[in-house]
Structures are given as structure tokens and as C-alpha cells.
Design a protein around this motif. Structure first.
Motif, mmCIF file in Angstrom:
data_model
loop_
_atom_site.group_PDB
_atom_site.id
_atom_site.type_symbol
_atom_site.label_atom_id
_atom_site.label_comp_id
_atom_site.label_asym_id
_atom_site.label_seq_id
_atom_site.Cartn_x
_atom_site.Cartn_y
_atom_site.Cartn_z
ATOM 1 N N MET A 80 -52.177 54.497 8.723
ATOM 2 C CA MET A 80 -50.974 53.786 8.244
ATOM 3 C C MET A 80 -49.960 54.748 7.550
ATOM 4 N N MET A 81 -48.921 54.498 7.853
ATOM 5 C CA MET A 81 -47.643 55.143 7.282
ATOM 6 C C MET A 81 -47.400 54.497 6.142
ATOM 7 N N THR A 82 -47.088 55.301 5.050
ATOM 8 C CA THR A 82 -46.670 54.547 3.677
ATOM 9 C C THR A 82 -45.524 55.264 3.287
ATOM 10 N N ILE A 83 -44.804 54.424 2.165
ATOM 11 C CA ILE A 83 -43.744 55.086 1.720
ATOM 12 C C ILE A 83 -43.715 56.662 1.062
ATOM 13 N N LYS A 84 -45.032 56.977 0.837
ATOM 14 C CA LYS A 84 -45.210 58.222 0.261
ATOM 15 C C LYS A 84 -45.142 59.375 1.470
ATOM 16 N N ALA A 104 -39.162 63.581 4.021
ATOM 17 C CA ALA A 104 -37.723 63.668 3.527
ATOM 18 C C ALA A 104 -37.490 64.519 2.435
ATOM 19 N N GLY A 105 -38.509 64.795 1.686
ATOM 20 C CA GLY A 105 -38.308 65.652 0.468
ATOM 21 C C GLY A 105 -37.841 64.886 -0.770
ATOM 22 N N VAL A 106 -38.005 63.811 -1.224
ATOM 23 C CA VAL A 106 -37.605 63.040 -2.122
ATOM 24 C C VAL A 106 -38.539 62.317 -2.685
ATOM 25 N N SER A 107 -38.358 61.377 -3.634
ATOM 26 C CA SER A 107 -39.450 60.573 -4.163
ATOM 27 C C SER A 107 -39.399 59.211 -3.622
ATOM 28 N N VAL A 108 -40.580 58.703 -3.980
ATOM 29 C CA VAL A 108 -40.800 57.239 -3.356
ATOM 30 C C VAL A 108 -39.539 56.330 -3.911
ATOM 31 N N ALA A 109 -39.010 56.559 -4.958
ATOM 32 C CA ALA A 109 -38.071 55.816 -5.644
ATOM 33 C C ALA A 109 -36.803 55.631 -4.713
ATOM 34 N N THR A 110 -36.486 56.914 -4.273
ATOM 35 C CA THR A 110 -35.268 57.273 -3.288
ATOM 36 C C THR A 110 -35.163 56.472 -2.142
ATOM 37 N N VAL A 111 -36.601 56.485 -1.698
ATOM 38 C CA VAL A 111 -36.998 56.032 -0.330
ATOM 39 C C VAL A 111 -36.821 54.610 -0.419
ATOM 40 N N ARG A 123 -35.044 52.870 -2.646
ATOM 41 C CA ARG A 123 -33.902 52.499 -2.582
ATOM 42 C C ARG A 123 -32.764 52.505 -1.564
ATOM 43 N N VAL A 124 -33.307 53.427 -0.590
ATOM 44 C CA VAL A 124 -32.428 53.496 0.629
ATOM 45 C C VAL A 124 -33.094 52.179 1.645
ATOM 46 N N ILE A 125 -34.316 52.113 1.510
ATOM 47 C CA ILE A 125 -34.620 50.635 2.243
ATOM 48 C C ILE A 125 -34.058 49.527 1.760
ATOM 49 N N ASN A 126 -33.947 49.389 0.524
ATOM 50 C CA ASN A 126 -33.288 48.141 -0.122
ATOM 51 C C ASN A 126 -31.947 48.200 -0.505
ATOM 52 N N GLU A 127 -31.290 49.400 -0.129
ATOM 53 C CA GLU A 127 -29.917 49.404 -0.271
ATOM 54 C C GLU A 127 -29.479 48.970 -1.901
ATOM 55 N N SER A 128 -30.387 49.601 -2.680
ATOM 56 C CA SER A 128 -30.187 49.154 -4.041
ATOM 57 C C SER A 128 -30.029 50.528 -4.814
ATOM 58 N N GLY A 129 -29.329 50.305 -5.836
ATOM 59 C CA GLY A 129 -28.920 51.588 -6.768
ATOM 60 C C GLY A 129 -28.135 52.744 -6.065
ATOM 61 N N TYR A 130 -28.257 53.735 -6.445
ATOM 62 C CA TYR A 130 -27.536 54.946 -6.341
ATOM 63 C C TYR A 130 -28.411 55.942 -5.268
ATOM 64 N N VAL A 131 -27.644 56.314 -3.995
ATOM 65 C CA VAL A 131 -28.208 57.321 -3.283
ATOM 66 C C VAL A 131 -27.172 57.918 -2.645
ATOM 67 N N ASN A 132 -27.182 59.163 -2.744
ATOM 68 C CA ASN A 132 -26.251 60.166 -2.200
ATOM 69 C C ASN A 132 -26.299 59.964 -0.712
ATOM 70 N N ILE A 133 -25.195 59.993 0.091
ATOM 71 C CA ILE A 133 -25.080 59.882 1.336
ATOM 72 C C ILE A 133 -26.070 60.836 2.208
ATOM 73 N N ASP A 134 -25.954 62.097 1.874
ATOM 74 C CA ASP A 134 -26.878 62.858 2.687
ATOM 75 C C ASP A 134 -28.280 62.641 2.327
ATOM 76 N N THR A 135 -28.912 62.433 1.286
ATOM 77 C CA THR A 135 -30.055 62.158 0.954
ATOM 78 C C THR A 135 -30.432 60.741 1.893
ATOM 79 N N LYS A 171 -29.310 59.800 4.509
ATOM 80 C CA LYS A 171 -29.301 60.465 5.950
ATOM 81 C C LYS A 171 -30.545 61.029 6.340
ATOM 82 N N LYS A 172 -31.109 61.783 5.526
ATOM 83 C CA LYS A 172 -32.396 62.448 5.560
ATOM 84 C C LYS A 172 -33.513 61.442 5.581
ATOM 85 N N VAL A 173 -33.486 60.437 4.629
ATOM 86 C CA VAL A 173 -34.288 59.348 4.581
ATOM 87 C C VAL A 173 -34.417 58.500 5.729
ATOM 88 N N GLU A 174 -33.304 58.189 6.206
ATOM 89 C CA GLU A 174 -33.268 57.306 7.356
ATOM 90 C C GLU A 174 -33.897 58.112 8.376
#
Lengths: 326, 326
Positions: free
Chosen positions: A1-5, A11-18, A20-32, A34-37
Motif C-alpha cells: 500500500m502506498m502511504t503519504i510517507k 517528492a523530497g518533502v515532508s508528509v505535512a507538505t504532502v 497540505r497539497v492534498i487538502n489545499e490548506s496552508g502555504y505551499v510553494n507553487i513548485d513544491t 507541482k513536485k508533490v502532485e
DNA sequence: GTAATACATGTAACCGGTTACACATTGGGG
DNA sequence: CCCCAATGTGTAACCGGTTACATGTATTAC
């Protein structure tokens, strides 16, 4: 199973950032972002709803309790509910109660254990403590309880219309089939019908039916003609019973609608295909489902809701088991 | 919300011990157990299934995908499934696919996200990768895929029986209604029927129907008599269409079964209540549901299962739309 | 030029269970 | 009397997400 980890690592980031991307909450740099997506897409990741649900203490599941989907009226409600819920991303855990309190409790229990975020119930026991003690919104469908959120059709009115129409079309020896005593809407219809009959001073007979089951419908129809062979107008408790009455009338050589008029209740999909097609009091079942779902969604997403009680209109559908108006 | 911690505190033990009591695992002193059970009862505690599901990576939920519960055949399957699953403590997340691949994928997705422990699907796309890539057991119901676990009725045989019976009862100008092309069991029936017709050298006509919807059923029936007014035997693709055919025949003044015999397929609950009651090829829908549920449970609880493919027998139900055998 | 604010990201606690592991204590066998 | 297995219980890690909080940098305001 795939996890957020896994996604985070890729993507080379932390789970928190991922997150944030998923939930569109908080600040996320546009490039970050993109990488996560990209990582999400590449790994075909979808978040585990169970983990979410655990933390948030609420899922995207709603509990649906119906008496018995084998009765064609209920699948229509269910479809209405599902269609609307689907649009809003909610899914359904489903149970048949068989009008049985124990089964009902059992299902409510599991709904709660699964963190359902709301519930739609077509129950005979809306006053039970379980419901009032629930911390999640509940919508009663096809049933009511004082001022709890509910969606239902105007059964009494339906009964009245049925009586008015059958009288207006010339029946005078009317038999009213009284639905199961423990089912509120069935009693409303019955009350509505006899109200009009009484008002107009027309005598009538009553046949008691203790269930809406297909298998027993035939028996009530037999009993009906057994007792009141010369009846010339039947107000049935629902379309299934009405179908059985047509069948029995046919078997006895009675002509419908010339010798005998029949009015059903519900307007299930098959009613229009019967021979003769069934005149009936239509409940807008699919809409009732949609409305119930809509109401529940409102209750979930905003706390304040003005119209918590929605009554939908019934209507007379004129088909071939009633004569033209005189 | 009550949690295991609260129970532990009240009983004066650790959460591990409470968990052991609940799951009847590991060693627990008889007195400790009593204390814990008392606390559970007193606080009316039931474990949060979501938390369990997260750790165990599997829930007590199974996913059920049906084309459309508004078609009376499917609620019967669903009831069969539910009844059996209920007995084993499993609950159902339900979705209607409308035979639409996208909706189907979407539901499968959410089933997985909710850690369903197994799935029952009545799909037209059993060969899709999604299914083969699933890590949970799947049972195909009313549909098959090579040697995946499946439960279905013998449609071809049903079609054969229908043809044999209608011929034996004296129809010679037969029209076969061919169900939707994308629905496998519909094609099986059709194949079975024309096989027999061909074998016996009987010419026949075919009416194509592209859906099983109630609303369109009437049109096929109209088209049928429009094209082949002198047909004296109709093998319908299911009971709904058959009902519409009875209706239309009635409207045209044809006597059933004297002028026209009709055989349906499914034996939905209303079939016996029609006038005349419908002769049909019965699929044991409730049993099919039960069997599918039973098979899935086996697949879940033990890895090895011998009979993964269960074919249930169909049978001819003789009622009033066919004549007595000559 | 400095303080306040917006932006960006990571660490770790938390949700409510289950269970591996550690740490008793008890009892039977030799 | 000692050792080992069986019994009993607690601590803490874990399941896979979300989010409070800390930290750091880039802007903006004055």
C-alpha cells in the motif's frame, strides 16, 4: 500500500507538505506543489480515508437505514439519496431493518462505530433515545418525529385525494385497505381516505393488512373479495397490494375499471406497465431521496438550517384502473 | 466519545488488558475480565471500528457494486448478500454503477480507501486491471470472468428453456427480445434461445433493446408489435420488458396466452401478481446473493477455496402467460 | 535599517485502537 | 530447591493520515 510517507519521500518533502497539497490548506510553494502532485500522480496515490477519519473523528460515510429494499418504493429513495450524496463525495453504508428494532439498533451501532458523519433513516421508532442521543445529524425519510429533520410525502392528503377521485369517478361501495398499523405513513393514508369517506357520508369497508410483503399481498386481495365481493372501488395501501387486487379481480372476471376501480399508492416504476396500468397516488420517491440527502448535507456542512422539515406533494396519476371523470 | 482508555481507567487496568478482553486474545485473569466487562457494560462502550481498521489494515466492511437497485432484480441480490453478511458481522458500502465504467472505478477507489475487506461486483468490466490488481478478494455476481470467483445463473440454459417451453406450448411466430449488448447475461439468454430456435428450424424475429430501464421498456413493446404484429410468442429479455409486452398486447386486444404467449426472465417479486401472472425463467436471486456472500466470506477467512465458481440453476415458472402443454 | 508580516516547510503529537515486548508471579517437574 | 513454562499485566510502538507549533526566509511597512 502506498502511504503519504512514500509520496513525501519521492517528492523530497515532508508528509505535512504532502498533506497540505492534498487538502489545499496552508502555504505551499507553487513548485513544491507541482513536485508533490507529480509524485502523487506517478505513484497513483490516494489517501487512506480510514486514517483521515480516525483523526478527524468523522468519515465521508453516511448511514442509510431502510425497511426493505425489496419493496420497490425504497430503491427509488435510495437512488435519490445516492445520486445526491455521490455528487458531494459522500458514500453510503446501507442496512435493511425489516422494521425490526433490534436490527435497527445494531445498524445504528455500526454506523457510529464507523464514524458516519450523518444518517438517513426510514424508521418506525424515530422517538427512540438512540436517535435523540446521537451526536450526528439524522434525517428521517418517509417518517417523521416532532421537529426532527424529516422528508416525507403528504400521506394524509394522498389518502384524501384517493378517496375523492374514486368517489368522483363513481365508486360507491368502497373498500379501503389499511396498511400495517406500525407504519406511520400507511396510517396517514388510511386516515386521509376515511376522513373524506366520512365527510361525504359514504359507507365503506376496511381490510387490514399487516405487511407490505409481496408474498402476502395476494392473500389480502383474496380476503378482500372473499368478504366484499360486490365492492366497486378499492383504495389500496400501496401499489404492490393494488397489483394483487388487479390480479384477483381479473381472476374473478371483474372488469377493471368498469366494474371495479382501483387506486394504488406510491407509483412504483412498474405501475405504468401493468395491464391495465395502475391509477395511483404518486409519491415523488426519487426526489424525496434527493431532498433527504440535500437536507442531511446541509445539516452536516452548516449547523443552522431553516427548513428542517420538508413535505413533498403527492399527486393523482390517472391511468387505466379508474374511469374517466363523470 | 467513549474510548478504550476510559474503560481502562474505570476498570483500573491498562488499555492492553481491555483490548485483550474485547478480542478474547492473550491471557486475562478471570477476575480482571469480569471487572473490565462490567466497566464496558456500564459505560456502554463499543470499540471504534475505524481505529481498529487502521491498525489491522482491514475493516468489517465489504463493497457492493450493482448496476442499479431500481431494477427489481438487484435488490433481491442485495438482500441475499446483506442477510448473509449480517450474520457474519460484515457491513456493506453500496454503490450503483449504472453500468458506467467511470462511476464504477470511482466506487472501487472509495471501497479501497475505506479498507473494505472484500468486494462483490456485478460489473460489465470484470476483465479490467483494477479487478485483477486488487489485493482483496472479489466475487463477481451475475457476471463472470474466466476463473475469478463468481456466482451466476445459467443464462444460456435459461434462454434454451424459454425457447423450448414456448415452442412446446404452440407458438410458431416467435419474437426474441435481445437485451443490451454490453450485458453478458442478457446475451447468454439470447444465445440460448436462438440456439434452440435454430436447432428446431423455427424462424424468428429479433427486437433489440438497449437497456433494462422501466421507461424504455414500453417503447420496445410498442416497437415489437409495430414490426411483428402477428407474432404469437415473445421471449422477453427480462420481466420488466415482459410486463410491458403484456401491457401492450392487452392494449392491442390480443389475448394472452391464447393469441400470444410471453415468457419473461428473472422472476421478480411482482411477476406473480401481474394479470395475467407472468410465466418466466426464474433466477434464484436471493440465493445468488447469499452464495456470493458466502463465497466472499470464505475467500476472506480462509485463503484456499475449492469451488470458486458457482453456477445456480434456472427454472421455468409456469404461470398464466403461457398455455398448458399440448 | 529594522520590525512586522507573509510565505514555506518540517517535527512531532494526536486520533483510538492492537500487539510486540518486557517484566512480574505462579506452579510443576526433577 | 531451582529452573522453566504458563499465566497475567503494563508500556510503548504502530497503523496513515492531520495539524499545532517551531523555525526560517522573503517581503513589506515605516
Amino acid at each position: 500500500m502506498m502511504t503519504i510517507k512514500d509520496v513525501a519521500k519521492k517528492a523530497g518533502v515532508s508528509v505535512a507538505t504532502v498533506s497540505r497539497v492534498i487538502n489545499e490548506s496552508g502555504y505551499v510553494n507553487i513548485d513544491t506543489r507541482k513536485k508533490v502532485e507529480a509524485a502523487i500522480k506517478e505513484m497513483n496515490y490516494t489517501p487512506n480515508e480510514v486514517a483521515r477519519s480516525l483523526y478527524k473523528r468523522k468519515s465521508k460515510l453516511i448511514g442509510l437505514l431502510l425497511p426493505d429494499i425489496t419493496n420497490p418504493f425504497f430503491p427509488q429513495l435510495a437512488r435519490g439519496i445516492e445520486d445526491r450524496m455521490q455528487e458531494h463525495g459522500y458514500r453510503i453504508i446501507f442496512g435493511n431493518s425489516d422494521e425490526n428494532e433490534e436490527k435497527e439498533l445494531d445498524y445504528i451501532q455500526t454506523f457510529i462505530q464507523n464514524n458516519v458523519i450523518g444518517m438517513i433513516s426510514s424508521t418506525n421508532f424515530p422517538e427512540k433515545d438512540i436517535y435523540s442521543n446521537l451526536k450526528i445529524p439524522v434525517v428521517f425519510l418517509d417518517r417523521t418525529s416532532n421537529d426532527s429533520p424529516s422528508v416525507y410525502a403528504d400521506g394524509r392528503k394522498g389518502g384524501r385525494i384517493a378517496a375523492q377521485e374514486i368517489i368522483a369517478r363513481g365508486s360507491s361501495k368502497i373498500t379501503v385497505m389499511q396498511g400495517p398499523a406500525h407504519i406511520k405513513p400507511a396510517q396517514d393514508r388510511f386516515q386521509g381516505a376515511i376522513e373524506v369517506l366520512d365527510e361525504m357520508g359514504i359507507t365503506y369497508h376496511v381490510i387490514q393488512t399487516s405487511s407490505f410483503s409481496h408474498t402476502e399481498a395476494e392473500q389480502w386481495a383474496v380476503e378482500l373479495f372473499d368478504k366484499y365481493i360486490d365492492t366497486d372501488g378499492v383504495i389500496a395501501s400501496n401499489d404492490i397490494v393494488a397489483t394483487a387486487v388487479i390480479h384477483e379481480a381479473h381472476r374473478l372476471g371483474k372488469r377493471v375499471p368498469q366494474d371495479l376501480q382501483i387506486i394504488g399508492f406510491d407509483d412504483i416504476p412498474l405501475s405504468s406497465l401493468l395491464s391495465p396500468s395502475l391509477s395511483t397516488i404518486r409519491q415523488p420517491a426519487h426526489d424525496m431521496g434527493r431532498e433527504a440527502a440535500g437536507l442531511l448535507i446541509k445539516l452536516i456542512e452548516q449547523d443552522k438550517v431553516e427548513d428542517k422539515i420538508i413535505q413533498l406533494p403527492v399527486s393523482f396519476v390517472e391511468r387505466e384502473t379508474t374511469r374517466s371523470i363523470e
